[in-house]
Design a protein around this motif. Structure first.
Motif, mmCIF file in Angstrom:
data_model
loop_
_atom_site.group_PDB
_atom_site.id
_atom_site.type_symbol
_atom_site.label_atom_id
_atom_site.label_comp_id
_atom_site.label_asym_id
_atom_site.label_seq_id
_atom_site.Cartn_x
_atom_site.Cartn_y
_atom_site.Cartn_z
ATOM 1 N N ILE A 295 82.849 80.792 0.798
ATOM 2 C CA ILE A 295 84.082 81.272 0.153
ATOM 3 C C ILE A 295 83.747 82.101 -1.084
ATOM 4 C CG2 ILE A 295 86.133 80.539 -1.140
ATOM 5 C CD1 ILE A 295 86.321 78.158 0.833
ATOM 6 N N LEU A 296 82.834 81.593 -1.902
ATOM 7 C CA LEU A 296 82.444 82.337 -3.112
ATOM 8 C C LEU A 296 81.814 83.683 -2.756
ATOM 9 C CD1 LEU A 296 81.050 79.461 -5.345
ATOM 10 C CD2 LEU A 296 83.194 80.727 -5.640
ATOM 11 N N ARG B 171 86.335 91.081 -3.785
ATOM 12 C CA ARG B 171 86.861 91.495 -5.101
ATOM 13 C C ARG B 171 85.882 92.386 -5.873
ATOM 14 N NH1 ARG B 171 92.186 90.450 -4.789
ATOM 15 N NH2 ARG B 171 92.542 88.308 -4.188
ATOM 16 N N GLY B 172 84.602 92.047 -5.773
ATOM 17 C CA GLY B 172 83.614 92.784 -6.555
ATOM 18 C C GLY B 172 83.164 94.078 -5.918
ATOM 19 N N PHE B 173 83.116 94.098 -4.584
ATOM 20 C CA PHE B 173 82.564 95.260 -3.898
ATOM 21 C C PHE B 173 83.502 95.853 -2.859
ATOM 22 C CE2 PHE B 173 79.064 92.485 -5.183
ATOM 23 C CZ PHE B 173 78.327 93.356 -5.986
ATOM 24 N N SER B 174 84.717 95.327 -2.769
ATOM 25 C CA SER B 174 85.707 95.774 -1.770
ATOM 26 C C SER B 174 85.104 95.821 -0.375
ATOM 27 C CB SER B 174 86.263 97.156 -2.147
ATOM 28 O OG SER B 174 86.944 97.094 -3.372
#
Length: 179
Positions: free
Chosen positions: A39-40, A47-50
């Motif tokens: 999940i992380l 969110r960080g790299f789309s």
């Protein structure tokens, strides 16, 4: 280990089977640590790299399913499942054992038997067609997760048979739970 206020009663074979089931499920509980990591990773990618991955999304579902299927077995083997003891709390030890036996024979085992029998065809068809995710980037081997259904239901049946054996021995002894 035992939720109710009755002192533990020893039935050696039943205790040994419970230990094996409990240890197996404790080992499989690591699936939740893996689930959290997946999940992380998925959140970080999305969110960080789309760039979230369908395979990670599906893996989350599969890991969660394994955790739930074997968590139910653990709860039954440790007698830590949710109960509604409104009536049973007033029963004698003998009546409690008889209620447990009746519930296992009339409710739990018929339900588990039907689920087990019908899951075999479901899993066999999945293996036959080498089922995989419909998503192009999804997980292969869908039959693997579907195979957990009869495995976990079979182990749940073993758990109930073990509980049935324990309650029957205690009922026959006539000294179950010190009463």
């Amino acid at each position: 280990m035992n939720n109710d206020l009755r002192p533990p009663s020893t039935v050696l074979l039943a205790d040994a089977v419970d230990r094996v089931l409990r240890k197996s499920c404790e080992y499989l509980s690591w699936v939740y640590a893996i689930l959290i990591a997946v999940i992380l990773l998925q959140i970080t990618l999305r969110r960080g790299f789309s760039a979230g991955l369908i395979a990670l999304e599906e893996l989350q579902w599969h890991l969660y399913a394994i955790g739930v299927l074997f968590g139910v077995i653990y709860a039954q083997a440790t007698n830590s499942h949710v109960r509604v003891d409104v009536l049973q709390s007033r029963f004698s030890a003998r009546a409690k054992s008889m209620t447990e036996i009746a519930g296992i024979l009339l409710l739990a085992m018929p339900f588990l038997f039907v689920v087990f029998i019908h899951s075999l065809d479901f899993v066999a068809e999945s293996w036959r067609i080498n089922e995989r995710s419909l998503a192009p980037a999804g997980l292969p081997w869908r039959w693997l997760i579907k195979s957990m259904i009869p495995v976990s239901v079979g182990l749940m049946m073993l758990t109930f048979i073990n509980h049935l054996y324990r309650e029957s021995v205690l009922l026959i002894r006539g000294n179950n739970y010190g009463n």
